[in-house]
Design a protein around this motif. Structure first.
Motif, mmCIF file in Angstrom:
data_model
loop_
_atom_site.group_PDB
_atom_site.id
_atom_site.type_symbol
_atom_site.label_atom_id
_atom_site.label_comp_id
_atom_site.label_asym_id
_atom_site.label_seq_id
_atom_site.Cartn_x
_atom_site.Cartn_y
_atom_site.Cartn_z
ATOM 1 N N ILE A 213 44.498 38.182 35.933
ATOM 2 C CA ILE A 213 43.939 38.463 34.607
ATOM 3 C C ILE A 213 42.430 38.664 34.685
ATOM 4 C CG2 ILE A 213 43.477 37.459 32.330
ATOM 5 C CD1 ILE A 213 46.314 36.254 32.466
ATOM 6 N N ALA A 214 41.741 37.812 35.452
ATOM 7 C CA ALA A 214 40.296 37.973 35.608
ATOM 8 C C ALA A 214 39.971 39.249 36.371
ATOM 9 C CB ALA A 214 39.700 36.759 36.309
ATOM 10 N N ALA A 215 40.816 39.629 37.333
ATOM 11 C CA ALA A 215 40.594 40.881 38.058
ATOM 12 C C ALA A 215 40.763 42.072 37.116
ATOM 13 C CB ALA A 215 41.564 40.988 39.226
ATOM 14 N N TRP A 216 41.780 42.024 36.256
ATOM 15 C CA TRP A 216 41.957 43.121 35.294
ATOM 16 C C TRP A 216 40.787 43.173 34.312
ATOM 17 C CZ3 TRP A 216 47.474 40.848 34.615
ATOM 18 C CH2 TRP A 216 48.270 41.257 35.677
ATOM 19 N N ALA A 217 40.289 42.012 33.899
ATOM 20 C CA ALA A 217 39.119 41.982 33.021
ATOM 21 C C ALA A 217 37.908 42.596 33.722
ATOM 22 C CB ALA A 217 38.815 40.552 32.586
ATOM 23 N N PHE A 218 37.750 42.279 35.003
ATOM 24 C CA PHE A 218 36.663 42.849 35.803
ATOM 25 C C PHE A 218 36.779 44.374 35.826
ATOM 26 C CE2 PHE A 218 34.833 44.236 39.834
ATOM 27 C CZ PHE A 218 33.656 43.499 39.938
ATOM 28 N N GLY A 219 37.989 44.874 35.987
ATOM 29 C CA GLY A 219 38.205 46.316 35.991
ATOM 30 C C GLY A 219 37.830 46.974 34.669
ATOM 31 N N LEU A 220 38.121 46.301 33.555
ATOM 32 C CA LEU A 220 37.719 46.830 32.252
ATOM 33 C C LEU A 220 36.202 46.944 32.154
ATOM 34 C CD1 LEU A 220 40.225 44.836 30.015
ATOM 35 C CD2 LEU A 220 40.201 47.331 30.323
ATOM 36 N N SER A 221 35.505 45.968 32.707
ATOM 37 C CA SER A 221 34.039 46.039 32.707
ATOM 38 C C SER A 221 33.529 47.161 33.589
ATOM 39 C CB SER A 221 33.441 44.700 33.145
ATOM 40 O OG SER A 221 33.571 43.734 32.120
ATOM 41 N N ARG A 222 34.230 47.461 34.675
ATOM 42 C CA ARG A 222 33.803 48.576 35.525
ATOM 43 C C ARG A 222 34.076 49.915 34.818
ATOM 44 N NH1 ARG A 222 32.580 44.522 36.764
ATOM 45 N NH2 ARG A 222 30.834 45.354 35.561
#
Length: 402
Positions: A213-222
């Motif tokens: 979930i945190a990795a997907w959130a990181f991707g949204l920020s990218r």
């Protein structure tokens, strides 16, 4: 480990104390927005970061964007389409994902909904020019996805969840990314974003480091890194459904650049209160999806009573930015009442900024939205994203995301 049977009986919801978002861990009362920002917000965020979703272990070494396809006359002439390749690099390793972006033709400064899709950008539309993902894909016979691979047969198979014409006709754009290009949704940390950050010999994140979930959130920020520099975009509202609603909430809490946040049926580990132990619980979610959260979160499985926070405090981290929480009447697994209460309990933090949310006198009435800066609706039907949902998000965004 066998999990207790899910509870769907309100009379069996345990008695619990809702952690006060306006009382610090040391017992100090918060009375204004300055105190919230200085004394409370960070300690709540750090708890969620270390104990629930997990910390991002380091900065990227570099990232890049390339518009690999565009058409100013897409979707029968109503849209501009761009497809952007995003490259992420760390430790001489790389990962790439594609953003599909539609902007309303003639609108030079459009607000945009950004959200992940579940099976590939090509599934959200019949548009034949949208690139088919090559990333690992969960098999779904109904969507014509087999052998963990998307094909032409799955094009447009999820367009029912993305009201693209309605979004464009109301002056909004849509940006979407296949979440499996960031981190494949399986209990295997070897082939997604996490692996870029591993030190020699490491095969999975450390105890307090990020889950999926945190990795997907990181991707949204990218993705946001690109969108904030596109001169045709004015605002970005991050949206997510189900597990991707959890990711949207964490992205919104972690990245203040998002101008608004929408959680659609995000349930346990998203908008729903954990301490109610209704429907899906922390034990169930950690057992079924052990890769979603940090390893440290597992100590709260079937022990919600010892958790010093709850999900209303995650919602509160987004204040004062606009936030919409949505439920579905037949989606008991996601605990609609728990989602409503979570929004209600987050409202006092919005009030510190003079923003309205869900009052103590409000109650959830099916198909009667409460639209304030912190908004909520429960619609008829099941776990899904419908045109009704999009109608509410669009009208709300027109009024509150300015």
């Amino acid at each position: 480990m066998a999990q207790p049977e899910a509870n769907y009986d309100e009379t069996k919801v345990p008695k619990f104390t809702v952690p006060d978002p306006l009382l610090t861990f040391s017992g100090e009362a918060i009375t204004d927005s300055d105190q919230w920002e200085e004394k409370r917000k960070l300690e709540i965020y750090q708890f969620f970061e270390k104990q629930i979703y997990g910390k991002v272990p380091a900065m990227l070494d570099e990232y890049s964007f390339e518009v690999i396809e565009e058409d100013n006359n897409a979707l029968g002439g109503k849209a501009q389409r761009k497809q952007i390749a995003v490259g992420l690099k760390k430790n001489n390793r790389s990962l790439n994902f594609n953003i599909l972006l539609y902007l309303p033709k003639g609108n030079e400064n459009a607000p945009v909904f950004l959200g992940y899709n579940f099976h590939g950008n090509h599934t959200v539309t019949d548009d034949p020019k949208v690139i088919i993902t090559k990333a690992w894909n969960a098999n779904d016979i109904a969507l014509n996805i087999q052998n963990n691979k998307a094909t032409e047969a799955s094009r447009g198979s999820r367009k029912n969840r993305w009201a693209i014409d309605k979004i464009l006709d109301n002056g909004f754009g849509l940006a979407t990314v296949y979440y499996g290009e960031i981190d494949p949704d399986k209990n295997d940390f070897s082939d997604g974003l996490h692996s870029l950050f591993y030190r020699e010999g490491q095969t999975r994140p450390k105890t307090n480091e990020w889950g999926s979930i945190a990795a997907w959130a990181f991707g949204l920020s990218r993705a946001m890194d690109y969108l904030e520099n596109d001169t045709n975009i004015s605002k970005v509202i991050v949206f997510g459904h189900s597990r991707l609603g959890k990711a949207a909430l964490w992205a919104g809490a972690s990245d203040p650049r998002f101008d608004g946040v929408i959680s659609n049926n995000s349930g346990c580990g998203g908008a729903a209160l954990s301490k109610r132990k209704y429907g899906e619980t922390i034990g169930h979610i950690n057992n079924s999806f052990p890769h979603w959260f940090s390893e440290s979160f597992k100590k709260y499985s079937n022990k919600e009573e010892i958790l010093p926070v709850d999900q209303h405090q995650l919602l509160a981290l987004i204040a004062p930015r606009p936030l919409y929480v949505a439920s579905a009447a037949e989606d008991e697994w996601a605990d609609p009442k728990g989602e409503f209460l979570s929004a209600q309990y987050a409202t006092p933090v919005y009030a510190l900024y003079g923003k309205k949310g869900i009052s103590k006198s409000d109650s959830p009435v099916v198909d009667r939205p409460i639209q304030e800066t912190l908004a909520y609706h429960i619609r008829s039907g099941k776990h899904d994203v419908t045109d009704y949902d999009w109608d509410q998000y669009i009208s709300w965004a027109q009024n509150f995301v300015k």
